[in-house]
Design a protein around this motif. Sequence first.
Motif, PDB file in Angstrom:
ATOM      1  N   LEU A  53       1.002  -0.959  -0.071  1.00  0.00           N
ATOM      2  CA  LEU A  53       0.363   0.176  -0.061  1.00  0.00           C
ATOM      3  C   LEU A  53       0.334   1.020   0.216  1.00  0.00           C
ATOM      4  O   LEU A  53       0.533   2.229  -0.924  1.00  0.00           O
ATOM      5  N   ARG A  65      -4.321  10.286  -4.266  1.00  0.00           N
ATOM      6  CA  ARG A  65      -4.108   9.195  -2.725  1.00  0.00           C
ATOM      7  C   ARG A  65      -5.387   9.141  -2.210  1.00  0.00           C
ATOM      8  O   ARG A  65      -6.133  10.212  -2.231  1.00  0.00           O
ATOM      9  N   THR A  66      -5.681   7.726  -2.133  1.00  0.00           N
ATOM     10  CA  THR A  66      -6.710   7.387  -1.688  1.00  0.00           C
ATOM     11  C   THR A  66      -6.301   7.650   0.327  1.00  0.00           C
ATOM     12  O   THR A  66      -5.654   8.271   0.562  1.00  0.00           O
ATOM     13  N   GLU A  68      -6.738   6.025   2.698  1.00  0.00           N
ATOM     14  CA  GLU A  68      -5.938   4.709   3.549  1.00  0.00           C
ATOM     15  C   GLU A  68      -4.654   4.460   2.563  1.00  0.00           C
ATOM     16  O   GLU A  68      -3.963   4.645   3.658  1.00  0.00           O
ATOM     17  N   GLU A  69      -4.202   5.407   1.358  1.00  0.00           N
ATOM     18  CA  GLU A  69      -2.638   5.840   1.058  1.00  0.00           C
ATOM     19  C   GLU A  69      -2.539   7.038   1.513  1.00  0.00           C
ATOM     20  O   GLU A  69      -1.428   7.196   1.913  1.00  0.00           O
ATOM     21  N   ALA A  71      -3.392   7.908   4.726  1.00  0.00           N
ATOM     22  CA  ALA A  71      -2.534   6.964   5.748  1.00  0.00           C
ATOM     23  C   ALA A  71      -1.919   6.075   5.660  1.00  0.00           C
ATOM     24  O   ALA A  71      -0.684   6.508   6.465  1.00  0.00           O
ATOM     25  N   ALA A  72      -1.588   5.755   4.574  1.00  0.00           N
ATOM     26  CA  ALA A  72      -0.195   4.523   4.383  1.00  0.00           C
ATOM     27  C   ALA A  72       1.358   5.495   4.901  1.00  0.00           C
ATOM     28  O   ALA A  72       2.164   4.549   4.984  1.00  0.00           O
TER      29      ALA A  72
END
Length: 204
Positions: A53, A65-66, A68-69, A71-72
């Motif tokens: 990810l 970026r999403t 989730e991305e 946050a990653a």
Amino acid sequence: MSSILLLTSSPRAESLSTPIAVELAEKLKNQNPGSVLVRRDLAASPLPHIDDLFTGAIRKPAEARTAEEVAAVKTSDELVNELFAADTVVISTGLINFNIYSSLKTWIDNVARAGLTFKYTESGPVGLLTGKKVYVVLTSGGVYSQGPAAPLNHAVPYLKSVLGFLGITDIETIYVEGLAFGPEAAEKAIDAAKTRVQEIALAA
């Protein structure tokens, strides 16, 4: 305002690399009133290992970026910002299996970012973290700075290579070695390291 980034990585409570690095960082701060000292204990607060990810996210523009991305890569972005802000970096590690602690390697994996801390050009890669001074405090039971065991010291060559790739070439290693050779040898090594720490602080 100058900033000092202190990275400690030993998981050992009786670590010598940590207190010597802390002493150096604090002395440098005291010599530069108004400077900021930022500390990262990479053993007490381990960083996330990079994963699929993360590697996918850093290849995209931030706006693409999403959630989730985002946050990653959040922690990695914070680490990169800390490193850019630092004029001086103090790194402590023991020599473990002839190299650095894995906690420190994970920090490197998080800050080595194409397009942020280095870039690719037609003439090859260019580091973007120039103008910084790094002190590495390296402890070891044997003697690895010179002599027959020196070829087994992969920690210093690796750090110089990867930091140099990022544009940081002004690197000094403070060895605290021969610690397994008895109390007298250990005391001599510690005293030599503390003397060097004092010399560095006075010259700052």
